[in-house]
Design an enzyme around this catalytic site. Sequence first.
Site, mmCIF file in Angstrom:
data_model
loop_
_atom_site.group_PDB
_atom_site.id
_atom_site.type_symbol
_atom_site.label_atom_id
_atom_site.label_comp_id
_atom_site.label_asym_id
_atom_site.label_seq_id
_atom_site.Cartn_x
_atom_site.Cartn_y
_atom_site.Cartn_z
ATOM 1 N N GLY A 46 -23.669 19.498 -23.904
ATOM 2 C CA GLY A 46 -24.486 20.586 -23.532
ATOM 3 C C GLY A 46 -24.080 21.528 -22.744
ATOM 4 O O GLY A 46 -22.920 21.460 -21.758
ATOM 5 N N GLN A 51 -23.207 28.540 -16.847
ATOM 6 C CA GLN A 51 -22.047 27.933 -16.573
ATOM 7 C C GLN A 51 -20.809 28.757 -17.407
ATOM 8 O O GLN A 51 -19.501 28.614 -17.185
ATOM 9 C CB GLN A 51 -21.981 26.584 -17.497
ATOM 10 C CG GLN A 51 -22.603 25.522 -16.738
ATOM 11 C CD GLN A 51 -22.854 24.286 -17.510
ATOM 12 O OE1 GLN A 51 -23.350 23.993 -18.493
ATOM 13 N NE2 GLN A 51 -21.872 23.511 -17.066
ATOM 14 N N CYS A 93 -20.482 16.704 -16.104
ATOM 15 C CA CYS A 93 -21.035 17.956 -16.211
ATOM 16 C C CYS A 93 -19.768 18.997 -16.297
ATOM 17 O O CYS A 93 -18.592 18.611 -15.696
ATOM 18 C CB CYS A 93 -21.622 18.670 -14.925
ATOM 19 S SG CYS A 93 -22.228 20.305 -15.096
ATOM 20 N N HIS A 135 -30.758 17.906 -17.461
ATOM 21 C CA HIS A 135 -29.545 18.247 -17.015
ATOM 22 C C HIS A 135 -29.522 19.912 -16.999
ATOM 23 O O HIS A 135 -29.311 20.541 -16.278
ATOM 24 C CB HIS A 135 -28.372 17.662 -17.397
ATOM 25 C CG HIS A 135 -27.081 17.916 -17.119
ATOM 26 N ND1 HIS A 135 -26.240 17.111 -16.256
ATOM 27 C CD2 HIS A 135 -26.486 19.204 -17.263
ATOM 28 C CE1 HIS A 135 -25.095 17.695 -16.068
ATOM 29 N NE2 HIS A 135 -25.202 19.068 -16.688
ATOM 30 N N GLU A 136 -29.647 20.156 -18.344
ATOM 31 C CA GLU A 136 -29.494 21.739 -18.692
ATOM 32 C C GLU A 136 -30.572 22.550 -18.112
ATOM 33 O O GLU A 136 -30.065 23.773 -17.734
ATOM 34 C CB GLU A 136 -29.357 21.849 -20.418
ATOM 35 C CG GLU A 136 -28.415 21.182 -20.958
ATOM 36 C CD GLU A 136 -27.013 21.379 -20.243
ATOM 37 O OE1 GLU A 136 -26.634 22.124 -19.687
ATOM 38 O OE2 GLU A 136 -26.155 20.256 -20.492
HETATM 39 NI NI NI Z 1 -23.754 20.464 -16.720
#
Ligand code: NI
Length: 170
Positions: A46, A51, A93, A135-136
């Site tokens: 993901g 990011q 992550c 999480h995303e």
């Molecule tokens: Ni992450």
Amino acid sequence: MAVLPIRKFGDEILRQPAEAVTQFDSALQKLIDDMVDTMYAAPGVGLAANQVGVARRVAVIDLSVGKRRGELHVLVNPEIVETSGEITEEEGCLSVPDLVETVRRPESVTARYLDRSGEERRIFGQGLMARALSHEIDHLNGRLFVDRLRGLKRDRILKKIQKLAKAGMW
Ligand code: NI
């Protein structure tokens, strides 16, 4: 298409709530394609747009990391509409490379989102998919998995990051 550099813990853009997408133009399509390339190259399951330095509400998830057709999900402006249960599993992550910790997340998640052409869709995920959705979507709200940790677990991972930063390895 291009593989983009991934921002690491400590980069301010990871802390900014990302802005909603309003235009489904060629710039958005390019961003999505680059994010998919970047996720597969990492490799990861993901990736959120902040990011890669773009504060927009776009995330990509593929639990097969490109190995199986039909498993790539492109989520624009995703929102969680329902969760149930809780489960604690190990998680990492791409912005916190090589460090993992057990994190409590919902066992199932239903989210609504727009696909890459702007069509409204819904996704229901359990287990790893629920974890990835949570999480995303956290990323798009400026939240990292370390923020969900408490006490000793949180101290331990933050100390490791500090140590790596001091050694110039972050
Ligand atoms: Ni992450």
